[in-house]
Design a protein around this motif. Structure first.
Motif, short mmCIF file in Angstrom:
data_model
loop_
_atom_site.label_atom_id
_atom_site.label_comp_id
_atom_site.label_asym_id
_atom_site.label_seq_id
_atom_site.Cartn_x
_atom_site.Cartn_y
_atom_site.Cartn_z
N PRO A 53 0.80 -1.24 0.00
CA PRO A 53 0.00 0.00 0.00
C PRO A 53 0.83 1.28 0.00
O PRO A 53 0.31 2.34 -0.36
CB PRO A 53 -0.81 -0.09 1.30
N TYR A 108 -4.02 6.72 -8.18
CA TYR A 108 -4.65 6.25 -6.95
C TYR A 108 -4.32 4.77 -6.80
O TYR A 108 -4.53 3.96 -7.70
CB TYR A 108 -6.16 6.47 -7.02
N VAL A 109 -3.80 4.39 -5.63
CA VAL A 109 -3.27 3.04 -5.42
C VAL A 109 -4.35 2.08 -4.95
O VAL A 109 -5.11 2.38 -4.02
CB VAL A 109 -2.11 3.07 -4.40
N ARG A 134 -5.14 5.94 -1.47
CA ARG A 134 -4.97 4.51 -1.67
C ARG A 134 -6.10 3.73 -1.03
O ARG A 134 -6.75 4.17 -0.09
CB ARG A 134 -3.63 4.02 -1.12
#
Length: 219
Positions: free
Chosen positions: A147, A154-155, A184
């Motif tokens: 993460p 955007y993760v 994220r």
């Protein structure tokens, strides 16, 4: 296609569905994102003489089948830890995965390599999985295993197997959860034999738990 019990959210300027089956569906790309399936984990335990149930590979594949059918996904993207250890290359595990792949030869499969994948080795080439390293960016999303990766989009990530504890004075319940932040999202683990880690969300994070039948916002 909307899956029963799912919750739609908007992140990265896109609409995503959080699915009760512990996955995320991006309808515009017909893409199903799955974290931490850990094929071969039970086999790895058995290789050390630890008696654990058999059938987890078939259970994971059946769950994946059901989810592909429910969403109509054309692309399945695994967010790391597809294989748990070298024991996942055992003949029985490989045969089950190959039989599934032959039934699902039309699917695009992509694996963002995770830490367990690096120890286990890449999946067999005959499975036809595209192998990439994190961050793997498609549109406004960067698909990762960890993460905390520095990424342009955007993760969406896995790795930590998040669960959220719902507690009363008399009892407590641990449920897999999605942790949705400003930059994220952490997905729960998809695998049937993976366990979970209770998380303390960061300020501003939203928490969505899944009962297996429906997704609920708890924060």
């Amino acid at each position: 296609m909307t899956v029963a019990g799912s919750v739609a959210i908007e992140v990265g300027g896109e609409r995503l569905e959080l699915l009760p089956q512990r996955a995320v569906y991006w309808a515009r790309e017909s893409l199903l994102a799955i974290a931490d399936i850990h094929f071969g984990k039970a086999a790895a335990f058995r290789s050390f003489g630890i008696p654990v149930p058999r059938g987890t590979t078939s259970e994971n594949l059946d769950a994946l089948d059901a989810l592909v059918d429910a969403t109509g996904a054309h692309h399945v993207l695994f967010l790391g830890d597809f294989l748990h250890a070298r024991a996942a290359h055992a003949a029985g595990t490989q045969a089950a995965m190959l039989a599934w792949r032959r039934r699902r030869c039309d699917l695009i499969l992509t694996l963002v390599r995770g830490n367990h994948d690096r120890h286990a080795g890449d999946p067999a080439a005959v499975l036809g999985i595209d192998l990439v390293d994190e961050p793997y960016t498609v549109g406004s999303f960067s698909f990762c295993h960890h993460p905390d990766v520095d990424a342009p989009g955007y993760v969406l990530a896995g790795h930590v197997h998040p669960v959220y504890v719902l507690a009363t004075r008399f009892d407590a319940l641990r449920l897999p959860c999605f942790i949705v932040g400003m930059r994220r999202m952490i997905l729960p683990s998809f695998g049937s034999f993976t366990g979970g880690h209770a998380m303390r969300p960061d300020e501003g994070d939203r928490i969505f738990v899944t009962s297996g039948e429906a997704v609920h916002s708890v924060r």
